[in-house]
Design a protein around this motif. Structure first.
Motif, PDB file in Angstrom:
ATOM      1  N   SER A  59      48.775 -58.118 -21.595  1.00 44.81           N
ATOM      2  CA  SER A  59      50.008 -58.913 -21.750  1.00 44.81           C
ATOM      3  C   SER A  59      50.569 -59.200 -20.367  1.00 44.81           C
ATOM      4  CB  SER A  59      51.040 -58.155 -22.593  1.00 44.81           C
ATOM      5  OG  SER A  59      51.418 -56.950 -21.946  1.00 44.81           O
ATOM      6  N   TRP A  60      51.320 -60.278 -20.267  1.00 41.39           N
ATOM      7  CA  TRP A  60      51.929 -60.693 -18.995  1.00 41.39           C
ATOM      8  C   TRP A  60      53.392 -60.997 -19.218  1.00 41.39           C
ATOM      9  CZ3 TRP A  60      51.446 -60.966 -13.873  1.00 41.39           C
ATOM     10  CH2 TRP A  60      52.264 -61.854 -13.168  1.00 41.39           C
ATOM     11  N   ARG A  61      54.225 -60.444 -18.356  1.00 37.87           N
ATOM     12  CA  ARG A  61      55.645 -60.783 -18.397  1.00 37.87           C
ATOM     13  C   ARG A  61      56.121 -61.059 -16.977  1.00 37.87           C
ATOM     14  NH1 ARG A  61      58.948 -57.285 -21.383  1.00 37.87           N
ATOM     15  NH2 ARG A  61      57.245 -56.057 -22.241  1.00 37.87           N
ATOM     16  N   PRO A  62      56.871 -62.133 -16.785  1.00 39.73           N
ATOM     17  CA  PRO A  62      57.453 -62.391 -15.466  1.00 39.73           C
ATOM     18  C   PRO A  62      58.591 -61.405 -15.206  1.00 39.73           C
ATOM     19  CG  PRO A  62      57.381 -64.385 -16.841  1.00 39.73           C
ATOM     20  CD  PRO A  62      57.138 -63.214 -17.733  1.00 39.73           C
ATOM     21  N   GLY A  63      58.420 -60.518 -14.236  1.00 40.37           N
ATOM     22  CA  GLY A  63      59.452 -59.549 -13.864  1.00 40.37           C
ATOM     23  C   GLY A  63      59.951 -58.752 -15.041  1.00 40.37           C
ATOM     24  N   THR A  64      61.247 -58.792 -15.252  1.00 42.79           N
ATOM     25  CA  THR A  64      61.864 -58.056 -16.357  1.00 42.79           C
ATOM     26  C   THR A  64      62.020 -58.923 -17.604  1.00 42.79           C
ATOM     27  OG1 THR A  64      64.050 -58.644 -15.505  1.00 42.79           O
ATOM     28  CG2 THR A  64      63.136 -56.535 -14.799  1.00 42.79           C
ATOM     29  N   GLY A  65      61.393 -60.096 -17.611  1.00 45.27           N
ATOM     30  CA  GLY A  65      61.531 -61.011 -18.735  1.00 45.27           C
ATOM     31  C   GLY A  65      60.662 -60.643 -19.919  1.00 45.27           C
ATOM     32  N   ARG A  66      60.550 -61.584 -20.854  1.00 44.17           N
ATOM     33  CA  ARG A  66      59.756 -61.372 -22.060  1.00 44.17           C
ATOM     34  C   ARG A  66      58.269 -61.619 -21.778  1.00 44.17           C
ATOM     35  NH1 ARG A  66      62.660 -61.744 -26.923  1.00 44.17           N
ATOM     36  NH2 ARG A  66      64.892 -62.125 -26.648  1.00 44.17           N
ATOM     37  N   ILE A  67      57.426 -61.076 -22.649  1.00 46.71           N
ATOM     38  CA  ILE A  67      55.986 -61.333 -22.556  1.00 46.71           C
ATOM     39  C   ILE A  67      55.741 -62.811 -22.838  1.00 46.71           C
ATOM     40  CG2 ILE A  67      53.755 -60.881 -23.650  1.00 46.71           C
ATOM     41  CD1 ILE A  67      54.665 -57.994 -24.084  1.00 46.71           C
ATOM     42  N   THR A  68      54.991 -63.456 -21.953  1.00 52.50           N
ATOM     43  CA  THR A  68      54.755 -64.899 -22.095  1.00 52.50           C
ATOM     44  C   THR A  68      53.293 -65.247 -22.315  1.00 52.50           C
ATOM     45  OG1 THR A  68      54.558 -65.135 -19.694  1.00 52.50           O
ATOM     46  CG2 THR A  68      56.752 -65.456 -20.646  1.00 52.50           C
ATOM     47  N   ALA A  69      52.387 -64.268 -22.147  1.00 51.66           N
ATOM     48  CA  ALA A  69      50.962 -64.555 -22.329  1.00 51.66           C
ATOM     49  C   ALA A  69      50.236 -63.270 -22.676  1.00 51.66           C
ATOM     50  CB  ALA A  69      50.370 -65.171 -21.054  1.00 51.66           C
ATOM     51  N   SER A  70      49.079 -63.411 -23.303  1.00 47.96           N
ATOM     52  CA  SER A  70      48.260 -62.246 -23.637  1.00 47.96           C
ATOM     53  C   SER A  70      46.796 -62.591 -23.415  1.00 47.96           C
ATOM     54  CB  SER A  70      48.499 -61.812 -25.086  1.00 47.96           C
ATOM     55  OG  SER A  70      48.133 -62.851 -25.980  1.00 47.96           O
ATOM     56  N   GLY A  71      45.950 -61.546 -23.421  1.00 48.96           N
ATOM     57  CA  GLY A  71      44.519 -61.756 -23.276  1.00 48.96           C
ATOM     58  C   GLY A  71      44.162 -62.490 -21.988  1.00 48.96           C
ATOM     59  N   GLU A  72      43.247 -63.459 -22.098  1.00 46.89           N
ATOM     60  CA  GLU A  72      42.812 -64.230 -20.928  1.00 46.89           C
ATOM     61  C   GLU A  72      43.977 -64.970 -20.285  1.00 46.89           C
ATOM     62  OE1 GLU A  72      40.314 -64.859 -18.995  1.00 46.89           O
ATOM     63  OE2 GLU A  72      38.666 -63.774 -19.929  1.00 46.89           O
ATOM     64  N   GLY A  73      44.942 -65.398 -21.083  1.00 47.84           N
ATOM     65  CA  GLY A  73      46.109 -66.081 -20.524  1.00 47.84           C
ATOM     66  C   GLY A  73      46.918 -65.173 -19.621  1.00 47.84           C
ATOM     67  N   ALA A  74      47.028 -63.890 -19.997  1.00 49.13           N
ATOM     68  CA  ALA A  74      47.755 -62.928 -19.173  1.00 49.13           C
ATOM     69  C   ALA A  74      47.037 -62.713 -17.854  1.00 49.13           C
ATOM     70  CB  ALA A  74      47.903 -61.610 -19.926  1.00 49.13           C
ATOM     71  N   LEU A  75      45.705 -62.572 -17.917  1.00 46.03           N
ATOM     72  CA  LEU A  75      44.926 -62.371 -16.697  1.00 46.03           C
ATOM     73  C   LEU A  75      45.043 -63.591 -15.783  1.00 46.03           C
ATOM     74  CD1 LEU A  75      42.942 -60.554 -15.167  1.00 46.03           C
ATOM     75  CD2 LEU A  75      41.089 -61.662 -16.431  1.00 46.03           C
ATOM     76  N   ALA A  76      44.973 -64.780 -16.353  1.00 44.50           N
ATOM     77  CA  ALA A  76      45.081 -65.998 -15.549  1.00 44.50           C
ATOM     78  C   ALA A  76      46.446 -66.101 -14.885  1.00 44.50           C
ATOM     79  CB  ALA A  76      44.815 -67.221 -16.429  1.00 44.50           C
ATOM     80  N   ALA A  77      47.505 -65.718 -15.609  1.00 45.47           N
ATOM     81  CA  ALA A  77      48.857 -65.769 -15.040  1.00 45.47           C
ATOM     82  C   ALA A  77      48.979 -64.794 -13.870  1.00 45.47           C
ATOM     83  CB  ALA A  77      49.893 -65.440 -16.120  1.00 45.47           C
ATOM     84  N   ALA A  78      48.381 -63.627 -13.994  1.00 43.15           N
ATOM     85  CA  ALA A  78      48.432 -62.640 -12.912  1.00 43.15           C
ATOM     86  C   ALA A  78      47.700 -63.153 -11.675  1.00 43.15           C
ATOM     87  CB  ALA A  78      47.820 -61.326 -13.388  1.00 43.15           C
ATOM     88  N   VAL A  79      46.534 -63.746 -11.871  1.00 47.14           N
ATOM     89  CA  VAL A  79      45.762 -64.271 -10.737  1.00 47.14           C
ATOM     90  C   VAL A  79      46.512 -65.430 -10.080  1.00 47.14           C
ATOM     91  CG1 VAL A  79      43.614 -65.434 -10.084  1.00 47.14           C
ATOM     92  CG2 VAL A  79      43.554 -63.487 -11.664  1.00 47.14           C
ATOM     93  N   ASP A  80      47.128 -66.282 -10.882  1.00 51.50           N
ATOM     94  CA  ASP A  80      47.928 -67.381 -10.318  1.00 51.50           C
ATOM     95  C   ASP A  80      49.062 -66.847  -9.454  1.00 51.50           C
ATOM     96  OD1 ASP A  80      46.342 -69.263 -11.534  1.00 51.50           O
ATOM     97  OD2 ASP A  80      47.715 -69.644 -13.209  1.00 51.50           O
ATOM     98  N   ALA A  81      49.721 -65.785  -9.930  1.00 48.15           N
ATOM     99  CA  ALA A  81      50.816 -65.197  -9.162  1.00 48.15           C
ATOM    100  C   ALA A  81      50.316 -64.633  -7.838  1.00 48.15           C
ATOM    101  CB  ALA A  81      51.510 -64.110  -9.987  1.00 48.15           C
ATOM    102  N   LEU A  82      49.168 -63.974  -7.867  1.00 47.76           N
ATOM    103  CA  LEU A  82      48.601 -63.411  -6.633  1.00 47.76           C
ATOM    104  C   LEU A  82      48.262 -64.503  -5.623  1.00 47.76           C
ATOM    105  CD1 LEU A  82      46.188 -60.697  -8.120  1.00 47.76           C
ATOM    106  CD2 LEU A  82      48.188 -60.254  -6.682  1.00 47.76           C
TER     107      LEU A  82
END
Length: 792
Positions: free
Chosen positions: A210-233
């Motif tokens: 799962s992916w959440r921006p900072g202290t916000g709500r979860i916005t993505a899961s699975g491959e979408g969560a991984l992609a969001a993390a890589v984009d942030a990096l």
């Protein structure tokens, strides 16, 4: 119980021998490592019938067949066990009442936990993904393609997910995840490498990202969560990632701004960061690992390995490892880290998910509270972490691994004590780099690195970790060993422990050298060299540069470094400049002349005249100026004299700067001399060394030359103290320990000088030479003392 050879001999010879039934018990780290599947496949191949099961912390078999085949099974259990297993004893006897019959066929039975008194239960360690799992991870045709939690019996989480033993899925944090038909078929198929792989999972039935921006709500899961993390990096962000034993903080190691933001938010201004790399090829672009270092990087433990960095050409941001030429590199320790490193395709800072000096975060809700404002996003998942475990840190000297921090991948694998304890005990460890050790007989289980107990949260983590490991290993201590220092949190815990039981105080530096001796299974006398920062001596002064004649029960001090005051007490530990003035203005009088006043004025006026005057006043009154015979404080003073570190933000920062300045340069020693202290023992007088350092620095001699000459002087003086002790009858077996021996230059120089003279030199390897090894040393001393009392 008899050995396999005796049982075979008793059976007699003859081609028409009758089938025999043996009960075989295997102890050691044999659960969670694929041992039962190994036994099943081996027994089938040998034509044997029977069963195998986990019982408490052992693997037990009831096996029937020809005696030669039975003996071969025993031999293979000893010599061909799975890679992650550590086989202890293998004993053979007849089946006992209550055992199931040995046949027909061969079966894996359900585990049982009898809670037998004295049963040894060893917790397996976490292991990085194996080659087969990595192949599946990258195979688009595999059903676990890019699944971040892929594992099998040869790899995956163990110590961090086990909630109880015997080791079965229902006693792990995988219990909430019901196996899908595909995984269930693998789990129950003895021919499959995932047969009884307890953390078994797939995208259908296992944990999910799962992916959440900072202290916000979860916005993505699975491959979408991984992609969001890589984009942030790649965009220069800082992310928190739920790792194997706790959360970690990651950013792009090549972006100066990203590294600076991480330092600011984590409150870690100077201490070097570790770097996660995709593979060995990327590691070799950033550092210069040798063959043994490459092996350590690729080992199942996947530690951080300290390596000579290649410098600015590597492309790393300057803020990654400031002040040191060493770079801590690590290869991915989990499938998730493999995916992150592969997709980001760049070196990533990877550091503990905490604020400085706090314990690593393991709980998801706590991660949002404590890391949500540090990280721009949180990459998490729904598999719980049961046991906190930071990344391990090692370096290689010669052809031997030396452990700096023992945690994930190594802890809590047990070690053997050379003298067994007649009563179960716990050793509470030191204040900094704390670990604890539990002992049952000769089995010593040292927990993962805890940290600095001055932080209340870390002190809570110490108690929680001790409670859990005591339960898992079935060791209920009756005795507690602890440091002499009354101010240590671990000492407070030991003295306040209820029920009170027996307490065994162990002097800090005796514990250091005893840890080294016990690692090498010494039981007789040895000469110990303990060089570190500070520890309370039995004379009430602070020690840190000690030569001891010792065994595991007792010691006597036969040499030391010269004493100097710590102006302002704890403030001097944080200010090498204060230590330099303490030595140069008020060192122990050992017959050496004081430095020239003009040189002292030049040092004092070097941008810190007000502090220099304050220090002079403190020294004049003697208020809050405890004296110490400390090698660590001497290194601090030398670094300050050379202008390398007037103040520090982390332990050993000044010594690291001094070692870095010396580089690989070889030069003659600065002046040094031995004297005799008022206590009647041989003393290294450091004043001539520091005076020469001050004089030559003022004259313009290059800093690298002086830093190298200082190291050589300290090494020669240390070796001379040892030789003087040996001439007076001390053993020529020498154990080197203490945090100063994490300085490779010093370690190798002292070792070489003593070895060339004919001494047998032993160093710490599996346990840290720093305070992370203190609890193991305390345990060895307490066990030896208790054993002696039992005999008297």
């Amino acid at each position: 119980m008899a050995g396999a050879g005796e049982m075979a001999h008793a059976a007699g010879d003859g081609a028409r021998e009758r089938a025999q039934s043996w009960r075989i018990e295997v102890s050691g780290t044999v659960q969670g490592v694929g041992f039962r599947p190994f036994v099943y496949r081996t027994a089938i191949a040998l034509g044997l019938a029977g069963w195998v099961r986990n019982v408490d912390g052992r693997v037990v078999m009831g096996v029937s067949g020809r005696r030669a085949s039975l003996a071969e099974l025993v031999a293979r259990c000893r010599g061909d066990a799975p890679p992650l297993a550590a086989v202890g004893d293998v004993t053979v006897g007849p089946l006992i009442p209550g055992d199931p019959p040995a046949g027909p066929g061969f079966t894996v039975l359900a585990s049982i936990g009898r809670g037998a008194a004295g049963a040894r239960r060893e917790v397996p360690v976490d292991a990085a993904p194996c080659r087969e799992c990595l192949t599946e991870l990258s195979d688009p045709g595999d059903r676990r393609h890019r699944y971040p939690f892929i594992n099998c019996t040869a790899c995956g989480p163990r110590a961090t997910v086990i909630t109880d033993l015997p080791y079965d899925r229902e006693r792990t944090t995988m219990r909430p995840f019901t196996l899908c038909p595909g995984c269930a078929a693998e789990y129950t198929n003895p021919a499959d490498r995932r047969f009884h792989a307890e953390p078994l999972a797939c995208p259908v039935c296992g944990p999910r990202l799962s992916w959440r921006p900072g202290t916000g709500r979860i916005t993505a899961s699975g491959e979408g969560a991984l992609a969001a993390a890589v984009d942030a990096l790649t965009a220069g962000g800082v992310i928190a990632v739920k790792g194997v034993g706790g959360y970690q903080l990651l950013c792009d190691a090549s972006q100066t701004g990203a590294v600076a933001r991480l330092r600011d938010r984590k409150r870690r201004p100077d201490k070097p960061f570790a770097v996660l790399v995709r593979d060995l090829a990327m590691a070799q672009r950033l550092a210069s690992p040798g063959p043994r270092e490459r092996a350590e990087l690729s080992s199942p433990a996947r530690p951080i390995v300290l390596l000579p960095a290649r410098g600015p050409a590597s492309g790393l941001a300057p803020g990654v490892h400031p002040g040191t030429g060493l770079l801590g590199l690590m290869l991915p320790a989990s499938p998730l880290h493999h995916l992150l490193a592969h997709d980001a395709d760049r070196p990533l800072v990877c550091t503990s998910g905490n604020l400085s000096d706090e314990p690593i975060v393991t709980d998801d809700a706590e991660a949002v509270r404590r890391l949500g404002t540090v990280a721009d996003g949180i990459l998490s998942h729904d598999r719980d972490i049961h046991a906190r475990s930071d990344d391990s840190v090692v370096f290689v000297s010669g052809d031997r691994r030396h452990t700096v921090r023992r945690a994930r991948g190594y802890a809590p694998a047990p070690r053997r004590l050379p003298i067994a304890s007649p009563r179960p005990l716990v050793a509470a460890g030191a204040q900094l780099k704390n670990t604890f050790t539990l002992v049952s007989g000769d089995l010593a289980v040292t927990g993962a690195h805890v940290g600095d107990l001055r932080d209340p949260r870390t002190a809570d983590a110490f108690e929680e970790g001790l409670r859990e490991l005591s339960r898992l290993s079935a060791i209920t201590p009756e005795v507690v060993a602890h440091d002499l220092h009354p101010g240590y949190t671990s000492t407070h815990w030991a003295t306040a422990r209820r029920p009170a039981g027996r307490r065994v105080p162990v002097q800090h530096h005796h514990a250091h050298v005893a840890a080294c001796a016990a690692e090498h299974q010494l039981t007789g006398p040895f000469t110990g060299v303990a060089l570190d920062g500070l520890g309370l001596g039995d004379d009430g002064t602070l020690w840190g540069g000690e030569i001891l004649v010792a065994d595991l029960r007792r010691y006597r001090r036969v040499g030391r470094f010269g004493r100097a005051p710590l102006p302002g007490g704890e403030a001097a530990v944080r200010s090498p400049f204060r230590m330099a003035l303490g030595y140069l203005l008020a060192a122990e009088e050992l017959g050496s002349p004081a430095p020239e006043p003009a040189l002292l004025r030049a040092l004092a006026d070097r941008g810190r005249p007000e502090e220099a005057e304050s220090v002079r006043q403190l020294l004049a009154t003697g208020v809050n100026c405890p004296v110490a015979s400390s090698a660590g404080r001497l290194f601090d003073a030398a670094a300050a004299v050379l202008g390398l570190a007037d103040t520090i933000s982390y332990e050993a920062q000044a010594a690291v700067a001094l070692e870095t300045a010396a580089g690989a340069l070889r030069t003659t020693a600065l002046p040094w001399r031995l004297s005799r202290g008022t206590d009647g023992i041989a003393v290294y007088d450091p004043l001539p060394t520091l005076t020469a350092l001050l004089r030559e620095s003022h004259a313009g001699t290059p800093v690298p030359v002086l830093a190298a000459g200082f190291h050589t002087a300290v090494a020669e003086a240390t070796a001379a103290l040892v030789w003087r002790a040996i001439e007076d009858g001390a053993p020529d077996v020498v154990c080197l320990s203490g945090g100063c021996f994490q300085n490779r230059r010093l370690l190798e120089a002292v070792s070489d000088l003593l070895t060339e003279g004919g001494a047998r030199v032993l160093t710490c390897g599996e346990l840290p030479a720093n305070d992370g090894g203190i609890s193991f040393g305390q345990a060895a001393v307490a066990a030896a003392r208790l054993a002696t009392e039992e005999q008297e």
